[in-house]
Design a protein around this motif. Structure first.
Motif, PDB file in Angstrom:
ATOM      1  N   LYS A  49      -6.918   3.712  83.274  1.00  0.00           N
ATOM      2  CA  LYS A  49      -5.633   3.434  83.889  1.00  0.00           C
ATOM      3  C   LYS A  49      -4.613   3.264  82.774  1.00  0.00           C
ATOM      4  N   PRO A  51      -1.877   1.992  80.686  1.00  0.00           N
ATOM      5  CA  PRO A  51      -1.077   0.761  80.688  1.00  0.00           C
ATOM      6  C   PRO A  51       0.382   1.049  80.335  1.00  0.00           C
ATOM      7  N   GLU A  52       1.177   0.021  80.416  1.00  0.00           N
ATOM      8  CA  GLU A  52       2.589   0.160  80.031  1.00  0.00           C
ATOM      9  C   GLU A  52       2.659   0.504  78.547  1.00  0.00           C
ATOM     10  N   LYS A  55       2.423  -2.378  75.928  1.00  0.00           N
ATOM     11  CA  LYS A  55       1.264  -3.274  75.984  1.00  0.00           C
ATOM     12  C   LYS A  55       0.730  -3.520  74.571  1.00  0.00           C
ATOM     13  N   GLU A 116      -8.360   7.259  76.909  1.00  0.00           N
ATOM     14  CA  GLU A 116      -7.943   6.016  76.252  1.00  0.00           C
ATOM     15  C   GLU A 116      -7.649   6.255  74.774  1.00  0.00           C
ATOM     16  N   TRP A 119      -4.290   7.802  74.458  1.00  0.00           N
ATOM     17  CA  TRP A 119      -3.222   6.827  74.713  1.00  0.00           C
ATOM     18  C   TRP A 119      -3.024   5.937  73.490  1.00  0.00           C
TER      19      TRP A 119
END
Length: 142
Positions: A49, A51-52, A55, A116, A119
């Motif tokens: 998911k 994240p902002e 974060k 991930e 990201w």
């Protein structure tokens, strides 16, 4: 076609370079659970998911990012040799297998796969609030 695959390989391999301290040795920290490491059964991808963007990550996540970067770099070196030596008809298959291998490296390190890692590499490293966290993990951000 060969030139395109060569360029794609170079781009993929170069995207995994991380500016680590020069004292860092390329040995990714794999989980201590030997059954997971030695298992021939591939790990299943986890849903990541996003994240902002602002974060702040933990030192543990930053260390996993460092280990995954090192593992992906080593993997890229190994697979680039396979791609260079393969016949043109096999190169696309090898590239598809390479993507699966990258996913497995990230999962074994403890990240939620390449999603991930990407990201962390593209968003978290650019967040100034994460600079100190990455520094504690051994990464010096520009």
């Amino acid at each position: 076609m060969v030139r395109l695959l060569g360029i794609a390989t170079i781009v993929l391999c170069s995207s995994f370079f991380v500016s680590c301290s020069s004292e860092t040795e390329l040995k990714p920290d794999l989980p201590s659970n030997q059954s997971a490491v030695n298992s021939k059964k591939p790990l299943s991808s986890e849903t990541f998911k996003v994240p902002e963007a602002n974060k702040v990550i933990t030192v543990d996540v930053a260390k996993k990012y460092v280990s995954a970067s090192e593992g992906l770099l080593l993997l890229g070196e190994q697979w680039s040799e396979k791609i260079e030596k393969a016949a043109d008809s096999e190169k696309l298959e090898i590239l598809a297998s390479y993507a699966k291998a990258q996913e497995q490296v990230c999962l074994k390190i403890g990240l939620a796969g390449m999603a991930e890692y990407n990201w962390l590499d593209t968003v978290a490293t650019k967040n100034k609030l994460n600079a100190k966290v990455f520094e504690e993990a051994g990464v010096k951000l520009p």
